[in-house]
Design a protein around this motif. Sequence first.
Motif, PDB file in Angstrom:
ATOM      1  N   ARG A   1     -13.290  46.210   0.368  1.00  0.00           N
ATOM      2  CA  ARG A   1     -14.116  45.003   0.471  1.00  0.00           C
ATOM      3  C   ARG A   1     -15.530  45.328   0.970  1.00  0.00           C
ATOM      4  NH1 ARG A   1     -10.614  42.378  -2.604  1.00  0.00           N
ATOM      5  NH2 ARG A   1      -8.613  41.985  -1.590  1.00  0.00           N
ATOM      6  N   THR A   2     -16.457  44.451   0.627  1.00  0.00           N
ATOM      7  CA  THR A   2     -17.794  44.501   1.207  1.00  0.00           C
ATOM      8  C   THR A   2     -17.814  43.547   2.393  1.00  0.00           C
ATOM      9  OG1 THR A   2     -18.931  45.050  -0.859  1.00  0.00           O
ATOM     10  CG2 THR A   2     -20.246  44.008   0.866  1.00  0.00           C
ATOM     11  N   VAL A   3     -18.095  44.084   3.569  1.00  0.00           N
ATOM     12  CA  VAL A   3     -18.126  43.285   4.791  1.00  0.00           C
ATOM     13  C   VAL A   3     -19.564  43.198   5.274  1.00  0.00           C
ATOM     14  CG1 VAL A   3     -17.382  43.116   7.199  1.00  0.00           C
ATOM     15  CG2 VAL A   3     -15.778  43.926   5.445  1.00  0.00           C
ATOM     16  N   LEU A   4     -20.053  41.984   5.449  1.00  0.00           N
ATOM     17  CA  LEU A   4     -21.409  41.770   5.948  1.00  0.00           C
ATOM     18  C   LEU A   4     -21.327  41.270   7.384  1.00  0.00           C
ATOM     19  CD1 LEU A   4     -24.409  40.252   4.134  1.00  0.00           C
ATOM     20  CD2 LEU A   4     -23.757  39.270   6.339  1.00  0.00           C
ATOM     21  N   VAL A   5     -22.033  41.934   8.290  1.00  0.00           N
ATOM     22  CA  VAL A   5     -22.076  41.532   9.699  1.00  0.00           C
ATOM     23  C   VAL A   5     -23.443  40.908   9.973  1.00  0.00           C
ATOM     24  CG1 VAL A   5     -22.022  42.301  12.105  1.00  0.00           C
ATOM     25  CG2 VAL A   5     -20.463  43.323  10.424  1.00  0.00           C
ATOM     26  N   ILE A   6     -23.432  39.717  10.546  1.00  0.00           N
ATOM     27  CA  ILE A   6     -24.683  39.029  10.854  1.00  0.00           C
ATOM     28  C   ILE A   6     -24.568  38.362  12.220  1.00  0.00           C
ATOM     29  CG2 ILE A   6     -23.969  36.911   9.647  1.00  0.00           C
ATOM     30  CD1 ILE A   6     -26.949  36.626   8.763  1.00  0.00           C
ATOM     31  N   THR A   7     -25.602  38.482  13.038  1.00  0.00           N
ATOM     32  CA  THR A   7     -25.606  37.861  14.356  1.00  0.00           C
ATOM     33  C   THR A   7     -26.541  36.654  14.341  1.00  0.00           C
ATOM     34  OG1 THR A   7     -27.301  39.433  15.089  1.00  0.00           O
ATOM     35  CG2 THR A   7     -25.014  40.008  15.534  1.00  0.00           C
ATOM     36  N   ASP A   8     -26.684  36.021  15.492  1.00  0.00           N
ATOM     37  CA  ASP A   8     -27.493  34.802  15.544  1.00  0.00           C
ATOM     38  C   ASP A   8     -28.961  35.057  15.199  1.00  0.00           C
ATOM     39  OD1 ASP A   8     -25.226  33.490  16.263  1.00  0.00           O
ATOM     40  OD2 ASP A   8     -25.728  33.311  18.377  1.00  0.00           O
ATOM     41  N   ALA A   9     -29.460  36.232  15.592  1.00  0.00           N
ATOM     42  CA  ALA A   9     -30.854  36.580  15.334  1.00  0.00           C
ATOM     43  C   ALA A   9     -31.020  38.086  15.488  1.00  0.00           C
ATOM     44  CB  ALA A   9     -31.782  35.856  16.314  1.00  0.00           C
ATOM     45  N   GLY A  10     -31.887  38.648  14.678  1.00  0.00           N
ATOM     46  CA  GLY A  10     -32.141  40.080  14.800  1.00  0.00           C
ATOM     47  C   GLY A  10     -31.055  40.923  14.142  1.00  0.00           C
ATOM     48  N   MET A  11     -31.004  42.193  14.559  1.00  0.00           N
ATOM     49  CA  MET A  11     -30.135  43.165  13.914  1.00  0.00           C
ATOM     50  C   MET A  11     -28.822  43.364  14.665  1.00  0.00           C
ATOM     51  SD  MET A  11     -29.676  45.222  11.403  1.00  0.00           S
ATOM     52  CE  MET A  11     -31.316  45.055  10.673  1.00  0.00           C
ATOM     53  N   PRO A  12     -27.688  43.298  13.976  1.00  0.00           N
ATOM     54  CA  PRO A  12     -26.403  43.578  14.622  1.00  0.00           C
ATOM     55  C   PRO A  12     -26.414  44.956  15.290  1.00  0.00           C
ATOM     56  CG  PRO A  12     -26.056  42.665  12.438  1.00  0.00           C
ATOM     57  CD  PRO A  12     -27.524  42.943  12.553  1.00  0.00           C
ATOM     58  N   GLY A  13     -25.772  45.030  16.442  1.00  0.00           N
ATOM     59  CA  GLY A  13     -25.709  46.288  17.169  1.00  0.00           C
ATOM     60  C   GLY A  13     -26.804  46.472  18.187  1.00  0.00           C
ATOM     61  N   VAL A  14     -27.880  45.689  18.098  1.00  0.00           N
ATOM     62  CA  VAL A  14     -28.984  45.778  19.060  1.00  0.00           C
ATOM     63  C   VAL A  14     -28.803  44.650  20.070  1.00  0.00           C
ATOM     64  CG1 VAL A  14     -31.488  45.817  19.379  1.00  0.00           C
ATOM     65  CG2 VAL A  14     -30.484  46.750  17.288  1.00  0.00           C
ATOM     66  N   SER A  15     -28.061  44.940  21.155  1.00  0.00           N
ATOM     67  CA  SER A  15     -27.675  43.941  22.154  1.00  0.00           C
ATOM     68  C   SER A  15     -26.875  42.799  21.536  1.00  0.00           C
ATOM     69  CB  SER A  15     -28.912  43.391  22.905  1.00  0.00           C
ATOM     70  OG  SER A  15     -29.408  44.348  23.797  1.00  0.00           O
ATOM     71  N   ASP A  16     -26.237  43.049  20.416  1.00  0.00           N
ATOM     72  CA  ASP A  16     -25.392  42.076  19.729  1.00  0.00           C
ATOM     73  C   ASP A  16     -24.193  42.811  19.142  1.00  0.00           C
ATOM     74  OD1 ASP A  16     -26.577  39.526  20.038  1.00  0.00           O
ATOM     75  OD2 ASP A  16     -28.116  40.002  18.549  1.00  0.00           O
TER      76      ASP A  16
END
Length: 284
Positions: A86-101
């Motif tokens: 599968r293609t899994v897309l990770v998205i946070t509330d704002a900015g880039m995932p993994g950077v304090s998220d």
Amino acid sequence: MGEDGIVTDNGRLVLAGAPIGQTGDASPRLREALETADVIAAEDTRRLRRLASELGAEIAGRIVSYYDANEVGRAAELLQALQDGRTVLVITDAGMPGVSDPGYRLTTMAVEAGITVTSLPGPSAVTTALAVSGLPSDRFCFEGFLPRKPGERARRLAALAEEERTMVFFEAPHRLRPALEAMAEAFGADRFAAVCRELTKTYEEIRRGGLGELAGWAAEGVKGEITVVVAGHAPDVRPPSIEDLVDEVARREETGVPRKQAIVDVAKGAGIPKRDLYDAVHRS
């Protein structure tokens, strides 16, 4: 990774940068990715659906929540989806995932499993604040959120007192005043900084000045998303005297650093034998 370090033919992990304030900052690629991903792991599913609606994107894939409290358990489930192709897309509330998220754990697991990891670049509060701060941007470091407990925060800042690069921090609005006061104590009240509030949003505000001055301003109360950019340490032209170094050891001790460790760190930074500083400290 797969056998012999070769990337295996599994799914694809996409780390998607989300707008930090203005929906118009989203790229056409983000809209396309939202429509074509098999699974979308969102920090806040309601905000994701609102973003998709504003972008005119019709999500066909499965949406799952992926936030701090469930990140560890959910990562294993998402990894299985990736291994199933599968293609899994990770998205946070704002900015880039993994950077304090959320995002770091799953990325590490995917890399170790030999799964392709890619990114949809997007706006970042870190680089946006750095760009508008008026501070040097050729060399900088990102420190994220400071510890909440005063003692731990003081120790972290003491370790950064001689950092020469521009420093970028995130901070919650209700902790901004004590954070700025602690920075003023560790770095000096005159150290230049910029407090960037609500970047790219309607009520964007950027306050520049000494840390002491900014702490006084923050005492009135501040709202919104906060990024703080602080000037790096400017080394003295003259080398510090042994008395200066003894004082520095004492200052670090006051923040909770053990004397032995403080002597080692200060001596190393000054380029002198630690025995010389040890003797001076115990003579004082």
